[in-house]
Each structure stands twice: as structure tokens, then as C-alpha cells.
Write a protein that holds these residues in place. Structure first.
Motif, PDB file in Angstrom:
ATOM      1  N   SER A 116      51.548  30.976  31.797  1.00 24.39           N
ATOM      2  CA  SER A 116      50.404  31.761  32.234  1.00 24.39           C
ATOM      3  C   SER A 116      49.160  30.937  31.921  1.00 24.39           C
ATOM      4  O   SER A 116      49.261  29.738  31.640  1.00 24.39           O
ATOM      5  N   GLY A 117      48.007  31.552  31.968  1.00 23.53           N
ATOM      6  CA  GLY A 117      46.802  30.758  31.719  1.00 23.53           C
ATOM      7  C   GLY A 117      45.562  31.516  32.120  1.00 23.53           C
ATOM      8  O   GLY A 117      45.508  32.752  32.033  1.00 23.53           O
ATOM      9  N   ALA A 118      44.552  30.786  32.561  1.00 27.12           N
ATOM     10  CA  ALA A 118      43.310  31.430  32.999  1.00 27.12           C
ATOM     11  C   ALA A 118      42.733  30.653  34.171  1.00 27.12           C
ATOM     12  O   ALA A 118      43.038  29.469  34.372  1.00 27.12           O
ATOM     13  N   THR A 119      41.901  31.360  34.929  1.00 28.36           N
ATOM     14  CA  THR A 119      41.298  30.793  36.138  1.00 28.36           C
ATOM     15  C   THR A 119      39.804  31.081  36.137  1.00 28.36           C
ATOM     16  O   THR A 119      39.398  32.222  35.919  1.00 28.36           O
ATOM     17  N   VAL A 120      39.004  30.067  36.394  1.00 23.42           N
ATOM     18  CA  VAL A 120      37.575  30.283  36.644  1.00 23.42           C
ATOM     19  C   VAL A 120      37.377  30.156  38.154  1.00 23.42           C
ATOM     20  O   VAL A 120      37.839  29.192  38.770  1.00 23.42           O
ATOM     21  N   HIS A 121      36.718  31.168  38.737  1.00 25.56           N
ATOM     22  CA  HIS A 121      36.550  31.158  40.190  1.00 25.56           C
ATOM     23  C   HIS A 121      35.189  31.722  40.580  1.00 25.56           C
ATOM     24  O   HIS A 121      34.554  32.444  39.790  1.00 25.56           O
ATOM     25  N   PHE A 122      34.759  31.406  41.789  1.00 20.79           N
ATOM     26  CA  PHE A 122      33.546  32.013  42.311  1.00 20.79           C
ATOM     27  C   PHE A 122      33.815  33.477  42.622  1.00 20.79           C
ATOM     28  O   PHE A 122      34.931  33.836  43.045  1.00 20.79           O
ATOM     29  N   VAL A 123      32.795  34.301  42.426  1.00 22.14           N
ATOM     30  CA  VAL A 123      32.919  35.727  42.736  1.00 22.14           C
ATOM     31  C   VAL A 123      32.502  35.945  44.192  1.00 22.14           C
ATOM     32  O   VAL A 123      31.408  35.542  44.602  1.00 22.14           O
ATOM     33  N   THR A 124      33.392  36.564  44.954  1.00 19.57           N
ATOM     34  CA  THR A 124      33.084  36.965  46.329  1.00 19.57           C
ATOM     35  C   THR A 124      33.364  38.464  46.470  1.00 19.57           C
ATOM     36  O   THR A 124      33.640  39.133  45.468  1.00 19.57           O
ATOM     37  N   GLU A 125      33.353  38.957  47.702  1.00 19.88           N
ATOM     38  CA  GLU A 125      33.615  40.394  47.922  1.00 19.88           C
ATOM     39  C   GLU A 125      35.051  40.759  47.532  1.00 19.88           C
ATOM     40  O   GLU A 125      35.343  41.907  47.250  1.00 19.88           O
ATOM     41  N   VAL A 126      35.941  39.792  47.554  1.00 21.85           N
ATOM     42  CA  VAL A 126      37.353  40.066  47.270  1.00 21.85           C
ATOM     43  C   VAL A 126      37.589  39.954  45.764  1.00 21.85           C
ATOM     44  O   VAL A 126      37.319  38.897  45.174  1.00 21.85           O
ATOM     45  N   CYS A 127      38.090  41.028  45.166  1.00 25.77           N
ATOM     46  CA  CYS A 127      38.316  41.055  43.720  1.00 25.77           C
ATOM     47  C   CYS A 127      39.268  39.931  43.294  1.00 25.77           C
ATOM     48  O   CYS A 127      40.405  39.858  43.775  1.00 25.77           O
ATOM     49  N   ASP A 128      38.805  39.030  42.461  1.00 24.75           N
ATOM     50  CA  ASP A 128      39.559  37.864  41.973  1.00 24.75           C
ATOM     51  C   ASP A 128      39.985  36.931  43.115  1.00 24.75           C
ATOM     52  O   ASP A 128      40.922  36.142  42.951  1.00 24.75           O
ATOM     53  N   GLY A 129      39.289  37.020  44.259  1.00 24.50           N
ATOM     54  CA  GLY A 129      39.741  36.276  45.437  1.00 24.50           C
ATOM     55  C   GLY A 129      38.875  35.083  45.832  1.00 24.50           C
ATOM     56  O   GLY A 129      39.171  34.419  46.826  1.00 24.50           O
ATOM     57  N   GLY A 130      37.826  34.802  45.091  1.00 26.51           N
ATOM     58  CA  GLY A 130      36.935  33.703  45.475  1.00 26.51           C
ATOM     59  C   GLY A 130      37.526  32.337  45.175  1.00 26.51           C
ATOM     60  O   GLY A 130      38.539  32.233  44.474  1.00 26.51           O
ATOM     61  N   PRO A 131      36.896  31.273  45.713  1.00 25.35           N
ATOM     62  CA  PRO A 131      37.410  29.918  45.511  1.00 25.35           C
ATOM     63  C   PRO A 131      37.612  29.574  44.026  1.00 25.35           C
ATOM     64  O   PRO A 131      36.756  29.862  43.191  1.00 25.35           O
TER      65      PRO A 131
END
Ligand code: GRF
Length: 208
Positions: free
Chosen positions: A139-154
Motif C-alpha cells: 500500500s502507500g500514499a498518493t499526492v495528486h491534483f484536486v479536480t471535480e472527481v474525488c481522488d481522481g485528479g492527475p
């Protein structure tokens, strides 16, 4: 120098990692200028105060609905002249108004390897419970851009840890925080502040 505003709702260990990284020079070209909490009395606010960072408390319960709340938070961030907004354990849902106001200027840390174990309902210990129940080995962690999609940004950065046979959700959460989240989030913040994240469609590339 970019103004970094951090959104919190809880203990603020990720906020602390950012404060420490700013002090030690890990974060280049950025300064934490404001911490906004969706809850009163949380320890994240104490951490900000101890470090002389201005705070705003904006309790979700004081606003009628998501739209009104999002507008208030967006206005506060505009007032603060935020260049980067970091969701660091911010437990409140905001709508697309804020995404439109700050496109690709908001990043979130999620405590799992997106696109697994993410989206609606996957927050806090629920994430790690689901990971253990499914029996994945990393498992781990992800840093991503925030978009309209929950946890779905780049996705910007990801890091991994092993899942061990006798893990509890709490033990796994701690391993991910200590080994991944507290390192990855400051790194991603610095990359953003140094303009080193290139976005091409749904992918990001880190400039050398
Ligand atoms: C972290 O696990 C983070 O990944 C998630 O919420 C938690 C926040 O913890 N989004 P803290 O408030 O930073 O200690």
C-alpha cells in the motif's frame, strides 16, 4: 515565493511535516501563509499557532450547504492570495466552485495507491481497513491534483510500503504516514512551488 495555504480538519501531522520541511529548506520557493480548519479546537491549529502561521477556523456546521461553504472557503483563499492549496487531512467535501477558482493549484494526499482504495467513503482508517480486507501486499500514499472527481485528479507522486500479515488498520496507517506521507507531501509542494510539475493531459511529468 509562492503562498501556500493548508486546509486541515484534524491532528495535522502532515501540516507539521510541511512546517518542518519549510524550516529545513526542503520546500523551495514556498511559504505557508495560512492554515484553514473546518473544525474548531483541532491540534493542527495549535501547530500553526506555535509556528506563527495565521489561522482561520471555518466550521462546516456554520454554513447551510456545500455550495455556501465552498464559496466562503474559496473567498478566504482568494483573500489570502493563495498560489497553492494543500489538502492535508481536510475532511470536508467542497464543490466545483473551488476547482474553477484554483485549477491545478490544489493538491491532496491520499493514504493509498490511487486508483485503488479511493473515492467516496475512503477516508481515515476506512482506507486501511479496506486494504487489509482485500489482502493486497503493498500500500502507500498518493499526492495528486484536486479536480471535480474525488481522488481522481492527475497523480504527482506515489510511494509504497509493504502490508504485513499482522497489521491492524492503525499500524498500517502509521507506517504509511511515517514512511511515505510526511516525505512525499513536502516533496510535491516543493516541486509545485519550483514550477517543476508539467501537466500533459491526465499525466504529470517532473522536470529535471
Ligand atoms: C492522512 O492520513 C492523510 O493522508 C489523510 O488524512 C490524514 C490526515 O492526518 N488525507 P493529519 O491530520 O495530517 O495527521
Amino acid at each position: 515565493m509562492k503562498n501556500i495555504c493548508v486546509l486541515v480538519s484534524g491532528g495535522g501531522t502532515n501540516l507539521q511535516a510541511l512546517i518542518d520541511a519549510e524550516k529545513s529548506g526542503v520546500i523551495k520557493n514556498g511559504k505557508i501563509t495560512c492554515v484553514i480548519s473546518s473544525k474548531e479546537g483541532v491540534y493542527a491549529l495549535e501547530r500553526a499557532k506555535q509556528n506563527g502561521i495565521p489561522t482561520r477556523v471555518m466550521p462546516r456546521k456554520d454554513y447551510a450547504d456545500v455550495a455556501t461553504y465552498t464559496k466562503a472557503v474559496t473567498d478566504a483563499l482568494l483573500e489570502e492570495k493563495a498560489d497553492l492549496i494543500v489538502y492535508a487531512g481536510f475532511m470536508t467535501i467542497l464543490d466545483e466552485q473551488i476547482v474553477k477558482a484554483f485549477p491545478y493549484k490544489m493538491i491532496n494526499i491520499h493514504p493509498a495507491l490511487i486508483p485503488s482504495f479511493c473515492g467516496k467513503g475512503y477516508y481515515g482508517l476506512h482506507v486501511h481497513e479496506a486494504v487489509l480486507q482485500r489482502g493486497v501486499k503493498i500500500s502507500g500514499a498518493t499526492v495528486h491534483f484536486v479536480t471535480e472527481v474525488c481522488d481522481g485528479g492527475p497523480i504527482i507522486l506515489q510511494g509504497t510500503v509493504p502490508v504485513l500479515d499482522d497489521d491492524t488498520p492503525e499500524v498500517l496507517q502509521k507506517r504509511i504516514m511515517e514512511n511515505v506521507e510526511w516525505k512525499l507531501l513536502p516533496q510535491a509542494v516543493s516541486l509545485f512551488c519550483e514550477d517543476k510539475i508539467e501537466l500533459v493531459g491526465e499525466r504529470t511529468y517532473i522536470k529535471k
